[in-house]
Design a protein around this motif. Structure first.
Motif, PDB file in Angstrom:
ATOM      1  N   VAL A 189       0.836  -1.205   0.000  1.00 59.17           N
ATOM      2  CA  VAL A 189       0.000   0.000   0.000  1.00 59.17           C
ATOM      3  C   VAL A 189       0.872   1.258   0.000  1.00 59.17           C
ATOM      4  O   VAL A 189       0.614   2.207  -0.746  1.00 59.17           O
ATOM      5  CB  VAL A 189      -0.960   0.004   1.205  1.00 59.17           C
ATOM      6  N   TYR A 190       1.910   1.267   0.824  1.00 57.79           N
ATOM      7  CA  TYR A 190       2.802   2.432   0.853  1.00 57.79           C
ATOM      8  C   TYR A 190       3.396   2.699  -0.529  1.00 57.79           C
ATOM      9  O   TYR A 190       3.461   3.834  -0.990  1.00 57.79           O
ATOM     10  CB  TYR A 190       3.956   2.197   1.829  1.00 57.79           C
ATOM     11  N   LYS A 191       3.835   1.633  -1.171  1.00 57.27           N
ATOM     12  CA  LYS A 191       4.442   1.787  -2.492  1.00 57.27           C
ATOM     13  C   LYS A 191       3.425   2.309  -3.500  1.00 57.27           C
ATOM     14  O   LYS A 191       3.742   3.156  -4.349  1.00 57.27           O
ATOM     15  CB  LYS A 191       5.020   0.455  -2.972  1.00 57.27           C
ATOM     16  N   GLY A 192       2.188   1.835  -3.412  1.00 56.19           N
ATOM     17  CA  GLY A 192       1.161   2.290  -4.330  1.00 56.19           C
ATOM     18  C   GLY A 192       0.840   3.766  -4.173  1.00 56.19           C
ATOM     19  O   GLY A 192       0.561   4.457  -5.143  1.00 56.19           O
ATOM     20  N   VAL A 193       0.898   4.260  -2.939  1.00 60.65           N
ATOM     21  CA  VAL A 193       0.560   5.660  -2.680  1.00 60.65           C
ATOM     22  C   VAL A 193       1.735   6.585  -2.954  1.00 60.65           C
ATOM     23  O   VAL A 193       1.574   7.658  -3.550  1.00 60.65           O
ATOM     24  CB  VAL A 193       0.087   5.837  -1.220  1.00 60.65           C
ATOM     25  N   SER A 195       4.847   5.702  -4.441  1.00 59.21           N
ATOM     26  CA  SER A 195       5.716   5.325  -5.572  1.00 59.21           C
ATOM     27  C   SER A 195       7.154   5.060  -5.140  1.00 59.21           C
ATOM     28  O   SER A 195       8.100   5.298  -5.890  1.00 59.21           O
ATOM     29  CB  SER A 195       5.699   6.423  -6.654  1.00 59.21           C
ATOM     30  N   ILE A 196       7.328   4.595  -3.908  1.00 58.13           N
ATOM     31  CA  ILE A 196       8.640   4.266  -3.364  1.00 58.13           C
ATOM     32  C   ILE A 196       8.530   2.938  -2.627  1.00 58.13           C
ATOM     33  O   ILE A 196       7.600   2.739  -1.842  1.00 58.13           O
ATOM     34  CB  ILE A 196       9.134   5.351  -2.376  1.00 58.13           C
ATOM     35  N   THR A 197       9.460   2.034  -2.871  1.00 59.95           N
ATOM     36  CA  THR A 197       9.473   0.774  -2.132  1.00 59.95           C
ATOM     37  C   THR A 197       9.955   1.046  -0.711  1.00 59.95           C
ATOM     38  O   THR A 197      11.082   1.529  -0.516  1.00 59.95           O
ATOM     39  CB  THR A 197      10.402  -0.248  -2.798  1.00 59.95           C
ATOM     40  N   PRO A 198       9.135   0.790   0.297  1.00 62.63           N
ATOM     41  CA  PRO A 198       9.520   1.105   1.679  1.00 62.63           C
ATOM     42  C   PRO A 198      10.487   0.072   2.258  1.00 62.63           C
ATOM     43  O   PRO A 198      10.636  -1.028   1.729  1.00 62.63           O
ATOM     44  CB  PRO A 198       8.183   1.080   2.414  1.00 62.63           C
ATOM     45  N   SER A 199      11.112   0.448   3.355  1.00 60.73           N
ATOM     46  CA  SER A 199      12.041  -0.436   4.054  1.00 60.73           C
ATOM     47  C   SER A 199      11.655  -0.531   5.524  1.00 60.73           C
ATOM     48  O   SER A 199      11.040   0.382   6.075  1.00 60.73           O
ATOM     49  CB  SER A 199      13.481   0.085   3.947  1.00 60.73           C
ATOM     50  N   ARG A 200      12.049  -1.643   6.143  1.00 61.30           N
ATOM     51  CA  ARG A 200      11.834  -1.822   7.572  1.00 61.30           C
ATOM     52  C   ARG A 200      13.142  -1.535   8.306  1.00 61.30           C
ATOM     53  O   ARG A 200      14.222  -1.777   7.778  1.00 61.30           O
ATOM     54  CB  ARG A 200      11.400  -3.245   7.883  1.00 61.30           C
ATOM     55  N   ILE A 201      13.024  -1.027   9.539  1.00 61.54           N
ATOM     56  CA  ILE A 201      14.180  -0.828  10.404  1.00 61.54           C
ATOM     57  C   ILE A 201      13.969  -1.688  11.644  1.00 61.54           C
ATOM     58  O   ILE A 201      13.009  -1.491  12.390  1.00 61.54           O
ATOM     59  CB  ILE A 201      14.347   0.640  10.830  1.00 61.54           C
ATOM     60  N   LEU A 202      14.848  -2.669  11.845  1.00 63.17           N
ATOM     61  CA  LEU A 202      14.747  -3.568  12.988  1.00 63.17           C
ATOM     62  C   LEU A 202      15.954  -3.398  13.902  1.00 63.17           C
ATOM     63  O   LEU A 202      17.080  -3.236  13.420  1.00 63.17           O
ATOM     64  CB  LEU A 202      14.685  -5.034  12.545  1.00 63.17           C
ATOM     65  N   PRO A 203      15.757  -3.452  15.226  1.00 64.50           N
ATOM     66  CA  PRO A 203      16.901  -3.367  16.141  1.00 64.50           C
ATOM     67  C   PRO A 203      17.834  -4.557  15.945  1.00 64.50           C
ATOM     68  O   PRO A 203      17.384  -5.678  15.689  1.00 64.50           O
ATOM     69  CB  PRO A 203      16.251  -3.371  17.523  1.00 64.50           C
TER      70      PRO A 203
END
Length: 209
Positions: A189-193, A195-203
């Motif tokens: 959904v984030y990418k569709g809105v 136009s950027i492939t999102p990333s996760r940040i994990l500890p």
């Protein structure tokens, strides 16, 4: 019919605009290093405060009770607290790295009349929450961090903090189980809105797709 010269100008303009949205590799590395440090800091501080510095057991993660004034699992409570610390950390650091070029928890809403996504101000969001108009927020999205060109819709990078309780390397993208995005993941959904492939940040892990 568009004249060839005008078409070429339009194509060049589009290419320049697209290139402007590409985040410089060295700057991306600095941003992601800071965000990863914020995730580590958040985990450390919250576990120090609520778990005497140790990670919870799987049984403790799934335990339900009155945590932070609400009935929920310990995992939900710890995750919420870690998010709060991480977002405050991210905001303070990005103010130095990207003044005016980032948003923390921006909310985007779909306008049914214009059939376009719009940015919802923090003031309007707070007003809707205060008035109990939760239906107005149905279908909206709210990434943790958006790096942009001074406009929340000109995104250059999108990040979400993930704080899994049981297995630290399993902070998956959430899947919507109801509403207009049902069956889709946050990432999709984030990418569709934006136009950027999102990333996760994990500890302890850092940046992951």
């Amino acid at each position: 019919m568009i004249p060839p010269a005008a078409q070429r100008v339009a194509e060049v303009g589009a290419s320049v605009a697209a290139a402007a949205r590409v985040l410089d590799a060295s700057e991306r590395a600095r941003i992601e290093r800071e965000l990863a440090e914020c995730a580590d800091l958040a985990r450390f501080e919250v576990l120090e405060r609520y778990m005497e510095g140790r990670p919870p057991t799987p049984e403790e993660c799934h335990e339900k009770g009155n945590f932070g004034g609400r009935y929920r699992t310990r995992a939900m409570f710890l995750g919420e607290e870690m998010h709060r610390v991480a977002l405050a950390c991210a905001e303070s650091r990005l103010k130095v790295l990207r003044p005016g070029g980032f948003s923390v928890e921006p909310r985007y809403t779909y306008n049914q009349q214009t059939r376009k996504w719009e940015f919802m101000s923090a003031e309007k969001e707070a007003m809707l929450l205060d008035e109990g108009c939760f239906g107005e927020l149905r279908g909206t999205i709210k990434p943790d961090i958006v790096i942009h060109l001074g406009n929340p819709f000109l995104a250059q990078a999108v990040y979400d903090f993930k704080f899994p309780c049981v297995k630290i390397d399993e902070g998956r993208w959430c899947e919507y189980t109801r509403g207009p995005h049902q069956g889709r993941t946050q990432s999709d959904v984030y990418k569709g809105v934006l136009s950027i492939t999102p990333s996760r940040i994990l500890p302890r892990i850092g940046v992951m797709p």
